[in-house]
Design a protein around this motif. Structure first.
Motif, mmCIF file in Angstrom:
data_model
loop_
_atom_site.group_PDB
_atom_site.id
_atom_site.type_symbol
_atom_site.label_atom_id
_atom_site.label_comp_id
_atom_site.label_asym_id
_atom_site.label_seq_id
_atom_site.Cartn_x
_atom_site.Cartn_y
_atom_site.Cartn_z
ATOM 1 N N ILE A 83 28.916 -23.415 19.789
ATOM 2 C CA ILE A 83 28.323 -22.233 20.828
ATOM 3 C C ILE A 83 29.556 -22.841 22.415
ATOM 4 O O ILE A 83 30.255 -23.414 22.444
ATOM 5 N N ASP A 84 28.808 -21.758 22.971
ATOM 6 C CA ASP A 84 30.037 -21.235 23.760
ATOM 7 C C ASP A 84 29.532 -21.421 25.722
ATOM 8 O O ASP A 84 28.575 -22.167 25.760
ATOM 9 N N ALA A 85 30.264 -21.602 26.633
ATOM 10 C CA ALA A 85 30.262 -21.921 28.151
ATOM 11 C C ALA A 85 29.147 -21.201 28.039
ATOM 12 O O ALA A 85 29.105 -20.055 27.668
ATOM 13 N N GLY A 86 28.387 -21.862 29.234
ATOM 14 C CA GLY A 86 26.813 -20.862 29.308
ATOM 15 C C GLY A 86 25.778 -21.063 28.630
ATOM 16 O O GLY A 86 24.879 -20.151 28.665
ATOM 17 N N GLU A 87 26.091 -22.108 27.457
ATOM 18 C CA GLU A 87 25.339 -21.620 26.480
ATOM 19 C C GLU A 87 24.411 -23.783 25.946
ATOM 20 O O GLU A 87 25.236 -24.268 26.336
ATOM 21 N N LEU A 88 23.049 -23.406 25.751
ATOM 22 C CA LEU A 88 22.540 -24.814 25.638
ATOM 23 C C LEU A 88 22.278 -24.866 24.010
ATOM 24 O O LEU A 88 22.871 -24.155 23.424
ATOM 25 N N PHE A 89 22.390 -26.356 23.648
ATOM 26 C CA PHE A 89 22.711 -26.998 21.941
ATOM 27 C C PHE A 89 21.883 -28.017 22.614
ATOM 28 O O PHE A 89 21.561 -28.642 22.904
ATOM 29 N N GLY A 90 20.742 -28.595 20.722
ATOM 30 C CA GLY A 90 19.775 -29.682 20.933
ATOM 31 C C GLY A 90 18.941 -29.443 21.748
ATOM 32 O O GLY A 90 17.826 -30.460 22.192
ATOM 33 N N GLU A 91 18.585 -28.387 21.765
ATOM 34 C CA GLU A 91 17.386 -27.747 22.393
ATOM 35 C C GLU A 91 16.045 -28.208 21.310
ATOM 36 O O GLU A 91 15.013 -28.023 21.414
ATOM 37 N N LEU A 92 16.205 -28.588 20.126
ATOM 38 C CA LEU A 92 14.927 -29.413 19.576
ATOM 39 C C LEU A 92 14.379 -30.625 19.455
ATOM 40 O O LEU A 92 13.176 -30.822 19.210
ATOM 41 N N SER A 93 15.186 -31.069 20.464
ATOM 42 C CA SER A 93 14.555 -32.553 20.870
ATOM 43 C C SER A 93 13.902 -31.855 21.726
ATOM 44 O O SER A 93 12.617 -32.879 22.010
ATOM 45 N N LEU A 94 13.271 -30.419 22.315
ATOM 46 C CA LEU A 94 12.271 -30.437 23.429
ATOM 47 C C LEU A 94 11.105 -30.308 22.506
ATOM 48 O O LEU A 94 10.090 -30.127 23.145
ATOM 49 N N PHE A 95 10.946 -29.673 21.954
ATOM 50 C CA PHE A 95 9.896 -29.482 20.237
ATOM 51 C C PHE A 95 9.986 -31.004 19.466
ATOM 52 O O PHE A 95 9.137 -30.573 18.535
ATOM 53 N N GLY A 96 9.499 -32.030 20.006
ATOM 54 C CA GLY A 96 9.375 -33.450 19.417
ATOM 55 C C GLY A 96 10.777 -34.352 18.195
ATOM 56 O O GLY A 96 10.115 -35.132 18.327
ATOM 57 N N SER A 97 11.812 -33.360 18.141
ATOM 58 C CA SER A 97 12.409 -34.186 17.449
ATOM 59 C C SER A 97 12.883 -35.423 18.061
ATOM 60 O O SER A 97 13.748 -35.220 19.324
ATOM 61 N N GLU A 98 13.063 -36.474 18.060
ATOM 62 C CA GLU A 98 12.884 -37.103 17.962
ATOM 63 C C GLU A 98 14.937 -38.206 18.091
ATOM 64 O O GLU A 98 15.214 -38.753 18.851
ATOM 65 N N ASP A 99 15.225 -37.842 16.884
ATOM 66 C CA ASP A 99 16.658 -37.494 16.641
ATOM 67 C C ASP A 99 17.279 -36.548 16.446
ATOM 68 O O ASP A 99 17.057 -35.069 15.670
ATOM 69 N N ARG A 100 18.840 -36.301 16.394
ATOM 70 C CA ARG A 100 19.918 -35.695 15.657
ATOM 71 C C ARG A 100 19.292 -35.352 14.680
ATOM 72 O O ARG A 100 19.275 -36.197 14.023
ATOM 73 N N GLN A 101 19.711 -33.865 14.248
ATOM 74 C CA GLN A 101 19.594 -33.636 13.103
ATOM 75 C C GLN A 101 21.218 -32.876 11.985
ATOM 76 O O GLN A 101 21.394 -32.857 10.839
ATOM 77 N N GLU A 102 22.410 -33.365 12.749
ATOM 78 C CA GLU A 102 23.028 -32.758 12.466
ATOM 79 C C GLU A 102 24.366 -33.387 13.607
ATOM 80 O O GLU A 102 24.492 -33.849 14.254
ATOM 81 N N PHE A 103 25.842 -32.302 13.346
ATOM 82 C CA PHE A 103 26.861 -33.137 14.653
ATOM 83 C C PHE A 103 26.877 -32.085 15.245
ATOM 84 O O PHE A 103 26.798 -31.221 14.897
ATOM 85 N N ALA A 104 27.645 -33.117 16.321
ATOM 86 C CA ALA A 104 28.327 -31.898 17.113
ATOM 87 C C ALA A 104 29.559 -32.566 17.194
ATOM 88 O O ALA A 104 29.773 -33.192 18.189
#
Length: 257
Positions: free
Chosen positions: A75-96
């Motif tokens: 993920i580079d500057a200007g990009e979003l991540f962790g976007e699955l939280s917006l679609f019902g994911s209550e917990d993180r599924q991976e490392f960042a």
């Protein structure tokens, strides 16, 4: 006007959101800085925000049962991540994890969902983002199942060219420095194998490596070797930056129509 306001406006997803709404979103957001190799979140952490990279670079990965990293995305500057939280994911599924000194803006999920409810283009943009990332992972999975190590390395080089390539006198320079281990973790191979494959490609004159920077000198040959349609690569690579001039006065032709 705070810096984080400008951070949000620099993200393409917020281009058509008016200043008042962006200011409100910015007032609810937090800015955090992370050092190189510092974890931003872990699996099972609460997914209560989406994150925007404003400086630096982040890698998203899983850890296999035997302790090896499997890199999903950069993920580079200007990009979003962790976007699955917006679609019902209550917990993180991976490392960042920050792979260089990095600054991110944490945008609360509730605030982002509220903004999305009144801006359909924002919903479409985030849906496209998820789709593109899923396609990339599916391509890698197919490569892992059906491609040789050499073909997997070539596919990764093409993928990096699509996102990070800039035209130079020598060819297509990749604007990202990945270690051989990081490349191996991305394609499901070993560091030793990646080193051998890159060495072979350099000996064949297809790539050039200097100070961990890779330049693709014969993209046509790479594409033909993995039977990738040139027109499809050409379409995906259309955003590659081209310098105003090169030494011979002409732009190098990278993909044969």
């Amino acid at each position: 006007m705070s810096n984080s306001y400008w951070y949000l406006k620099d993200c393409d997803l917020f281009t058509f959101v008016n200043d008042v709404e962006v200011r409100r979103l910015e007032s609810l957001s937090r800015t955090r800085s992370f050092k190189r190799n510092e974890r931003i979140y872990l699996p099972d952490d609460l997914a209560d925000a989406v994150l925007l990279v404003v400086k630096g670079r982040v890698k998203i990965y899983h850890v296999t049962p035997d302790g090896k990293q499997s890199i999903l995305n950069f993920i580079d500057a200007g990009e979003l991540f962790g976007e699955l939280s917006l679609f019902g994911s209550e917990d993180r599924q991976e490392f960042a994890e920050a792979i260089e000194n990095t600054t991110v803006v944490l945008i609360p999920k509730t605030a982002m969902l509220s903004l999305m409810s009144s801006h359909s283009h924002l919903c479409v943009g985030i849906t496209k983002l998820i789709g593109v990332r899923r396609q990339r992972i599916e391509r890698r999975l197919r490569n892992l199942l059906f491609r040789s190590n050499r073909e997997r390395v070539i596919h990764l080089l093409i993928e990096m060219a699509e996102k990070y390539g800039t035209h130079s006198v020598d060819g297509l320079e990749l604007g990202i420095k990945l270690s051989h281990q990081e490349m191996a973790s991305t394609i499901g191979s070993t560091r030793e194998t990646v080193t051998v494959m890159l060495g072979q490609l350099q000996t064949e004159g297809v790539i050039k490596i200097a100070r961990r920077r890779i330049t693709i000198t014969d993209l046509d040959k790479l594409i033909s070797e993995v039977s990738e349609p040139s027109s499809r690569v050409n379409e995906r690579i259309s955003r590659v930056a081209v310098p105003e001039t090169v030494a011979n006065g002409h732009f190098p032709r990278l993909v044969t129509p």
